[in-house]
Scaffold this motif. Structure first.
Motif, short mmCIF file in Angstrom:
data_model
loop_
_atom_site.label_atom_id
_atom_site.label_comp_id
_atom_site.label_asym_id
_atom_site.label_seq_id
_atom_site.Cartn_x
_atom_site.Cartn_y
_atom_site.Cartn_z
N PHE A 1 -3.19 -4.56 -0.30
CA PHE A 1 -2.73 -5.78 0.34
C PHE A 1 -1.45 -5.49 1.11
O PHE A 1 -0.50 -4.93 0.55
CB PHE A 1 -2.48 -6.88 -0.69
CG PHE A 1 -3.72 -7.32 -1.42
CD1 PHE A 1 -4.46 -8.40 -0.97
CD2 PHE A 1 -4.15 -6.65 -2.56
CE1 PHE A 1 -5.61 -8.80 -1.63
CE2 PHE A 1 -5.29 -7.04 -3.24
CZ PHE A 1 -6.02 -8.12 -2.77
N ASN A 2 -1.41 -5.89 2.38
CA ASN A 2 -0.20 -5.75 3.17
C ASN A 2 0.86 -6.73 2.71
O ASN A 2 0.58 -7.67 1.95
CB ASN A 2 -0.51 -5.98 4.65
CG ASN A 2 -1.14 -4.78 5.32
OD1 ASN A 2 -0.98 -3.65 4.86
ND2 ASN A 2 -1.85 -5.01 6.40
N ALA A 3 2.08 -6.54 3.22
CA ALA A 3 3.20 -7.39 2.82
C ALA A 3 2.97 -8.86 3.18
O ALA A 3 3.56 -9.74 2.55
CB ALA A 3 4.48 -6.88 3.47
N ASP A 4 2.13 -9.13 4.17
CA ASP A 4 1.84 -10.52 4.54
C ASP A 4 0.74 -11.15 3.71
O ASP A 4 0.33 -12.28 3.94
CB ASP A 4 1.51 -10.63 6.03
CG ASP A 4 0.21 -9.93 6.41
OD1 ASP A 4 -0.43 -9.29 5.54
OD2 ASP A 4 -0.20 -10.05 7.59
N GLY A 5 0.21 -10.39 2.73
CA GLY A 5 -0.81 -10.90 1.84
C GLY A 5 -2.23 -10.62 2.26
O GLY A 5 -3.17 -10.91 1.51
N SER A 6 -2.43 -10.04 3.44
CA SER A 6 -3.78 -9.74 3.93
C SER A 6 -4.33 -8.50 3.25
O SER A 6 -3.61 -7.51 3.05
CB SER A 6 -3.78 -9.55 5.45
OG SER A 6 -2.92 -8.48 5.82
N GLU A 7 -5.61 -8.53 2.88
CA GLU A 7 -6.25 -7.37 2.26
C GLU A 7 -6.80 -6.46 3.35
O GLU A 7 -7.41 -6.93 4.31
CB GLU A 7 -7.37 -7.78 1.31
CG GLU A 7 -7.96 -6.60 0.55
CD GLU A 7 -8.91 -6.99 -0.56
OE1 GLU A 7 -9.39 -6.08 -1.27
OE2 GLU A 7 -9.18 -8.20 -0.72
N VAL A 8 -6.59 -5.16 3.21
CA VAL A 8 -7.04 -4.19 4.20
C VAL A 8 -7.90 -3.13 3.52
O VAL A 8 -7.95 -3.03 2.30
CB VAL A 8 -5.84 -3.53 4.93
CG1 VAL A 8 -5.10 -4.57 5.75
CG2 VAL A 8 -4.89 -2.85 3.94
N GLY A 9 -8.58 -2.33 4.36
CA GLY A 9 -9.58 -1.40 3.85
C GLY A 9 -9.09 -0.02 3.52
O GLY A 9 -9.78 0.73 2.82
N GLN A 10 -7.89 0.37 3.98
CA GLN A 10 -7.48 1.75 3.79
C GLN A 10 -5.96 1.87 3.86
O GLN A 10 -5.29 1.13 4.59
CB GLN A 10 -8.12 2.65 4.84
CG GLN A 10 -7.86 4.13 4.70
CD GLN A 10 -8.32 4.68 3.37
OE1 GLN A 10 -7.62 4.52 2.37
NE2 GLN A 10 -9.49 5.30 3.33
N CYS A 11 -5.43 2.81 3.10
CA CYS A 11 -4.02 3.19 3.18
C CYS A 11 -3.91 4.60 2.63
O CYS A 11 -4.04 4.81 1.41
CB CYS A 11 -3.13 2.22 2.41
SG CYS A 11 -1.39 2.71 2.38
N GLY A 12 -3.67 5.56 3.49
CA GLY A 12 -3.66 6.96 3.08
C GLY A 12 -2.48 7.32 2.20
O GLY A 12 -2.63 8.02 1.19
N ASN A 13 -1.27 6.88 2.55
CA ASN A 13 -0.12 7.15 1.69
C ASN A 13 -0.29 6.47 0.34
O ASN A 13 0.07 7.02 -0.70
CB ASN A 13 1.17 6.66 2.36
CG ASN A 13 1.62 7.56 3.48
OD1 ASN A 13 1.39 8.77 3.45
ND2 ASN A 13 2.26 6.99 4.48
N GLY A 14 -0.85 5.27 0.36
CA GLY A 14 -1.13 4.57 -0.88
C GLY A 14 -2.14 5.31 -1.75
O GLY A 14 -2.03 5.32 -2.97
N ALA A 15 -3.12 5.93 -1.11
CA ALA A 15 -4.14 6.68 -1.85
C ALA A 15 -3.52 7.83 -2.63
O ALA A 15 -3.92 8.12 -3.76
CB ALA A 15 -5.21 7.20 -0.89
N ARG A 16 -2.53 8.50 -2.04
CA ARG A 16 -1.86 9.59 -2.75
C ARG A 16 -1.11 9.05 -3.97
O ARG A 16 -1.14 9.63 -5.05
CB ARG A 16 -0.93 10.35 -1.81
CG ARG A 16 -1.64 11.01 -0.63
CD ARG A 16 -0.79 12.11 0.00
NE ARG A 16 0.58 11.71 0.24
CZ ARG A 16 1.01 10.98 1.28
NH1 ARG A 16 0.13 10.57 2.19
NH2 ARG A 16 2.28 10.68 1.43
#
Length: 276
Positions: free
Chosen positions: A67-82
């Motif tokens: 979830f981005n800081a604005d509350g929207s859900e997104v499909g991918q985040c590479g840094n987050g995956a690590r």
């Protein structure tokens, strides 16, 4: 109802995350609650919120929600995956350890994570998506994935989330005005992350990313992958290991027949509890 949530603060090259184990505690957050938690003065502060959940398919290890800081859900985040990979290993949510593949479901795909014993994480991000309808992007497909949007020449590609890539001579220029103009274009019905890249040579690039729902971040793993994929497609760089210099540090990207692979660090910052 009030909830007391245990969380971990993590960062990958300065791209920071609130990571929550949603397997061993019940979590239900509204958009407004996520926005409040993301606030750096009145909340925990983060670029993205990451939830660790049980997988839907029995042969996968986890489900990974972002979830981005604005509350929207997104499909991918590479840094987050690590960070996700190090979190599940260090918290013993998996029996897998160093150099064993962890298979993770995301909103858009399934990807493979591998934690090395030096705490670097390798993420198999999958193949780039070039078809306009799958990005989504409002123009017809271009052979070289290059388009004109709001008067800017840019590449368009998805790595599970949409990216626009602009090649620039001056990486220090103001990017917010151009980024917002592109993000607000009707050509990107789901919004877009805007990547500004300066090419040093065929193995080294410098990158700044203005993310949808966040703004400019110190690093963006999917943005680094999308940018390298586009530059390789137009033959501006080589496909084997490319060093991507971001404000928060370096990522290492290579492309093979299975798709784009990313290597980089992931660090713990602190543990905490917050009362919602």
């Amino acid at each position: 109802m009030r909830m007391l949530i245990n969380f971990t603060k993590m960062q990958g090259l300065g791209n920071d995350f609130m990571v929550i184990d949603a397997i061993n505690q019940s979590i239900s957050l509204s958009v407004m609650q996520i926005q409040k938690l993301s606030n750096r003065h009145f909340g925990v502060g983060f670029d993205q919120l990451l939830l660790v959940e049980k997988p839907e398919a029995y042969n996968n290890d986890f489900k990974y929600r972002i979830f981005n800081a604005d509350g929207s859900e997104v499909g991918q985040c590479g840094n987050g995956a690590r960070c996700f990979a190090r979190f599940v290993v260090e918290k013993k949510l998996t029996n897998k350890r160093f150099d064993e593949e962890i298979v993770v479901e995301t909103k858009e795909s399934v990807m493979t994570l591998l934690v090395r014993n030096n705490n670097e994480v390798v993420v198999a991000m999958g193949k780039p998506i070039w078809h306009s309808k799958d990005i989504p992007f409002g123009q017809l497909d271009s052979v070289n994935a290059t388009y004109i949007v709001e008067g800017e020449t840019l590449g368009v590609v998805s790595m599970g989330n949409p990216h626009a890539v602009l090649i620039v001579d001056d990486i220090s220029q103001d990017i917010e005005t151009i980024a917002k103009k592109i993000q607000n274009s009707v050509d990107f019905p789901a919004g877009v992350n805007v990547n500004f890249v300066s090419i040093m040579d065929r193995h080294n690039i410098t990158l700044r990313v203005y993310e949808r729902g966040v703004g400019e971040t110190l690093a963006c793993g999917s943005g680094a992958c999308a940018t390298v994929a586009y530059l390789q497609k137009i033959n501006n760089i080589d496909a084997n290991e490319v060093t991507v210099e971001l404000k928060g540090g370096e990522l290492f990207i290579d492309i093979d027949n299975n798709g784009v692979n990313m290597r980089g660090s992931a660090e713990f910052v602190f543990e905490g509890q917050v009362d919602i």
